[in-house]
Design an enzyme around this catalytic site. Structure first.
Site, short mmCIF file in Angstrom:
data_model
loop_
_atom_site.label_atom_id
_atom_site.label_comp_id
_atom_site.label_asym_id
_atom_site.label_seq_id
_atom_site.Cartn_x
_atom_site.Cartn_y
_atom_site.Cartn_z
N TYR A 143 0.77 -1.20 -0.13
CA TYR A 143 0.10 0.07 -0.06
C TYR A 143 0.89 1.33 -0.07
CZ TYR A 143 -0.07 -0.45 5.28
OH TYR A 143 0.19 -0.44 6.51
N CYS A 144 0.28 2.45 -0.70
CA CYS A 144 1.26 3.55 -0.72
C CYS A 144 2.51 3.33 -1.34
CB CYS A 144 1.07 4.17 0.50
SG CYS A 144 1.45 6.04 0.23
N PRO A 145 2.56 2.60 -2.69
CA PRO A 145 4.06 2.44 -3.13
C PRO A 145 4.61 3.88 -3.83
CG PRO A 145 2.39 1.70 -4.75
CD PRO A 145 1.63 2.24 -3.53
N LYS A 156 8.39 -4.59 2.48
CA LYS A 156 8.34 -3.17 2.89
C LYS A 156 7.84 -3.12 4.22
CE LYS A 156 5.59 1.09 1.69
NZ LYS A 156 4.95 1.72 0.47
#
Length: 284
Positions: A143-145, A156
């Site tokens: 999420y939110c790359p 991550k």
């Protein structure tokens, strides 16, 4: 202790606000950026929240936004739209949010990549004793790359963003310290699935795979606490900035700098930003 322009790193560990919730740290960040510009103060800022999903502005444009937000409501997560870039991230008691806020010298300006590299250096030093390689690269199914996702072995554990106002810079990071990262990923994945329907994974929204993310406790195979991580980050920040930390309570800083009214103005800005999604969920 009296604040001066020569004060080193002002440490503000902002407690949860039972009324304002996650609006408060974003309002505080805007205040600190302006203080960095105006008074040449430099800060390190810690904050945590009750279970909350922090949305990017792009998230608020999902075609089926109400369906997506209902996912969070049913899971008993609060939500808000932040005032910096990126997409949805999760905040709870196993997530530590950390920022440094500094003046940007007009005669020796730090570029956007320069500021990101400073944060990566702080994180790398803070966890150097574990001797695992920390990389900055996009983890596309997280999420939110973004280009400055921090990962270990392609898992991550953190994402970084920036906000600049005048000659002040805030570099902000969330660190997944503990808890069940897979559950956080599944929550955000369901948000996008319900908010996009058949367009899941398209139009710049991630085709999210929760297995692409992990906590620091899992990656280092040790039970880290947020207090332990704070201590590591303080020591690393003192090393990188070559400065000593001066702890302040948030209220003491507002009182000494006479900035309570300014803080309330930035709170009002955040409330205004969030009014559309508040009205959407309340049926106004």
């Amino acid at each position: 202790m009296t604040l001066t322009q020569s004060s080193n790193l002002i440490l503000l560990d902002q407690p949860n606000d039972p009324i304002l919730g996650a609006l408060a740290p974003f309002a505080a960040t805007d205040l600190f950026i302006r203080q960095a510009d105006k008074l040449h103060h430099s800060f390190i800022h810690f904050w945590q929240t009750e279970p909350t999903v922090i949305l990017g502005m792009k998230d608020t444009r999902l075609p089926f936004l109400k369906d997506g937000l209902t996912v969070f409501k049913n899971a008993q997560y609060d939500f808000l739209a932040r005032n910096s870039g990126g997409l949805a991230v999760v905040s709870d008691d196993g997530i530590l949010n950390f920022s440094f806020i500094i003046p940007n010298d007009p005669d020796n300006k730090k570029s956007v990549p320069d500021a990101y590299e400073m944060m990566k250096e702080i994180i790398s030093i803070a966890f150097s004793d574990f001797k695992l390689p920390i990389e900055a690269k996009e983890i596309v199914q997280s999420y939110c790359p973004g280009d400055y996702d921090l990962s270990i072995h392609d898992k991550k554990f953190a994402g970084i963003s920036q906000r600049r106002i005048g000659n002040g810079i805030a570099v902000m990071i969330y660190l997944s310290v503990s808890g069940t990262q897979n559950d956080r990923g599944e929550l955000v994945k369901q948000f996008y699935k319900d908010g996009l329907k058949e367009d899941f994974g398209t139009n710049g929204y991630p085709y999210l795979d929760p297995s692409s993310m992990a906590t620091l406790s899992d990656l280092f195979q040790t039970d880290l606490t947020t207090d332990n991580v704070k201590a590591r980050l303080i020591a690393a920040s003192e090393f990188v900035f070559k400065a000593n930390v001066a702890p302040y309570s948030f209220q003491a800083y507002l009182d000494e700098t006479n900035t309570y009214d300014d803080f309330q103005k930035f709170v009002a800005n955040m409330q205004k930003r969030n009014l559309p999604i508040t009205d959407l969920m309340e049926g106004n």
